[in-house]
Design an enzyme around this catalytic site. Structure first.
Site, PDB file in Angstrom:
ATOM      1  N   GLY A  12       0.900  -0.977  -0.051  1.00 31.60           N
ATOM      2  CA  GLY A  12       0.543   0.046   0.137  1.00 31.60           C
ATOM      3  C   GLY A  12       0.940   1.109   0.315  1.00 31.60           C
ATOM      4  N   ASN A  14       1.740   3.020  -1.850  1.00 37.13           N
ATOM      5  CA  ASN A  14       0.864   3.747  -3.568  1.00 37.13           C
ATOM      6  C   ASN A  14      -0.265   4.375  -2.754  1.00 37.13           C
ATOM      7  OD1 ASN A  14       2.336   3.858  -5.808  1.00 37.13           O
ATOM      8  ND2 ASN A  14       2.496   2.188  -5.950  1.00 37.13           N
ATOM      9  N   LEU A  87      -3.826  -6.973  -7.713  1.00 35.11           N
ATOM     10  CA  LEU A  87      -3.505  -8.073  -8.357  1.00 35.11           C
ATOM     11  C   LEU A  87      -4.614  -8.725  -8.706  1.00 35.11           C
ATOM     12  CD1 LEU A  87      -0.407  -8.331  -6.733  1.00 35.11           C
ATOM     13  CD2 LEU A  87      -1.118  -6.844  -8.367  1.00 35.11           C
ATOM     14  N   LYS A  88      -6.066  -8.453  -8.240  1.00 31.62           N
ATOM     15  CA  LYS A  88      -7.489  -9.087  -8.699  1.00 31.62           C
ATOM     16  C   LYS A  88      -8.232  -8.757 -10.002  1.00 31.62           C
ATOM     17  CE  LYS A  88     -10.589 -11.827  -6.889  1.00 31.62           C
ATOM     18  NZ  LYS A  88     -11.037 -13.338  -5.854  1.00 31.62           N
ATOM     19  N   HIS A 106       1.404   0.864 -13.455  1.00 27.56           N
ATOM     20  CA  HIS A 106       1.947  -0.375 -13.404  1.00 27.56           C
ATOM     21  C   HIS A 106       3.141   0.202 -13.282  1.00 27.56           C
ATOM     22  CE1 HIS A 106       2.552  -4.293 -15.570  1.00 27.56           C
ATOM     23  NE2 HIS A 106       2.737  -3.739 -15.668  1.00 27.56           N
ATOM     24  N   ASP A 147      -3.603  -4.528 -17.985  1.00 23.75           N
ATOM     25  CA  ASP A 147      -2.997  -3.228 -18.812  1.00 23.75           C
ATOM     26  C   ASP A 147      -2.845  -2.948 -19.955  1.00 23.75           C
ATOM     27  OD1 ASP A 147      -1.304  -3.526 -16.075  1.00 23.75           O
ATOM     28  OD2 ASP A 147      -0.798  -5.362 -16.653  1.00 23.75           O
TER      29      ASP A 147
HETATM   30  C1  GAR Z   1       3.481  -0.912  -7.464  1.00 23.33           C
HETATM   31  O1  GAR Z   1       4.999  -1.255  -8.149  1.00 23.33           O
HETATM   32  C2  GAR Z   1       2.519  -1.465  -8.535  1.00 23.33           C
HETATM   33  O2  GAR Z   1       2.800  -0.450  -9.646  1.00 23.33           O
HETATM   34  C3  GAR Z   1       2.458  -2.463  -8.577  1.00 23.33           C
HETATM   35  O3  GAR Z   1       2.009  -3.146  -7.830  1.00 23.33           O
HETATM   36  C4  GAR Z   1       2.899  -2.404  -6.553  1.00 23.33           C
HETATM   37  C5  GAR Z   1       1.893  -2.070  -4.901  1.00 23.33           C
HETATM   38  O4  GAR Z   1       2.811  -1.937  -5.140  1.00 23.33           O
HETATM   39  N1  GAR Z   1       0.912  -3.234  -9.282  1.00 23.33           N
HETATM   40  C6  GAR Z   1       0.972  -3.946 -10.576  1.00 23.33           C
HETATM   41  O5  GAR Z   1       2.604  -4.582 -10.557  1.00 23.33           O
HETATM   42  C7  GAR Z   1      -0.170  -4.236 -11.721  1.00 23.33           C
HETATM   43  N2  GAR Z   1      -0.279  -5.150 -12.620  1.00 23.33           N
HETATM   44  P1  GAR Z   1       2.341  -0.747  -3.252  1.00 23.33           P
HETATM   45  O6  GAR Z   1       1.554  -1.674  -2.752  1.00 23.33           O
HETATM   46  O7  GAR Z   1       4.011  -0.183  -2.555  1.00 23.33           O
HETATM   47  O8  GAR Z   1       1.687   0.399  -3.935  1.00 23.33           O
END
Ligand code: GAR
Length: 189
Positions: A12, A14, A87-88, A106, A147
């Protein structure tokens, strides 16, 4: 005030970057809630620390998951839905129910290194294997293909010869924390 709902499956960071942008008055938006598909993740801690409502929808039955997700989104009525490491797959009914309101971040420069199976360190491993000297992150609208929705904005970072997937991931994540709040700001104003 416009309302945001965040969906996350992991640490989390982001989501936390969005929370901080709101706290610093860089983003004038209400975070109505966090939806996760996993219990015990970092994103839930960030929500709790900031008194943001959380709904964990971890049903393995697809229809149960879909109905609960739709129900929660209808209750919170977001102007924007942000997938921050969720991721779902998003059910098609949710995508049609919230047209042009769902965005995803992404950790690569799409259309490269995207699609099913490209998440987390796998993305950065593939970038290093390719020999590309520039990577970065992409914010895009969500459609029915992983994506592949319309791109909104990208931020580049260098790939260094000494990089491991973990080091590159950190550099990209830092760029994500800048890009995501700035795109949200543009979309809501
Ligand atoms: C991030 O790097 C995001 O871009 C990626 O998961 C991570 C989550 O990090 N998303 C994907 O790969 C989607 N295909 P976070 O939980 O620290 O925000």
């Amino acid at each position: 005030m416009k309302k945001l709902v965040v969906l996350a499956s992991g640490s989390g960071s982001n989501f936390q970057a969005i929370i901080e942008a709101v706290r610093n008055n860089e983003l004038n938006i209400e975070i109505a809630g966090l939806i996760t598909n996993r219990d015990g993740i970092g994103a839930i801690e960030h929500a709790k620390m900031n008194r943001i409502p959380v709904n964990v929808i971890n049903d393995t039955d697809w229809d149960d998951f879909k109905l609960k997700l739709i129900d929660q989104l209808q209750k919170w009525q977001p102007d924007l839905i942000v997938l921050a490491g969720f991721l779902k797959k998003i059910p098609p009914e949710v995508i049609t129910g919230f047209p042009n309101k769902i965005i995803n971040i992404h950790p690569a420069l799409l259309p490269k290194f995207g699609g099913k199976g490209f998440y987390g360190l796998r993305v950065h491993e593939a970038v290093l294997k390719s020999g590309d000297t520039i990577s970065g992150c992409t914010v895009h609208y969500v459609n029915n293909e992983y994506d592949r929705g319309r791109m909104i904005e990208q931020k580049e970072v260098p790939v260094l010869p000494s990089d491991s997937p973990e080091i590159l991931a950190k550099r990209v994540l830092k760029a994500e924390h800048e890009l995501l709040p700035s795109v949200i700001k543009k979309l809501i104003t």
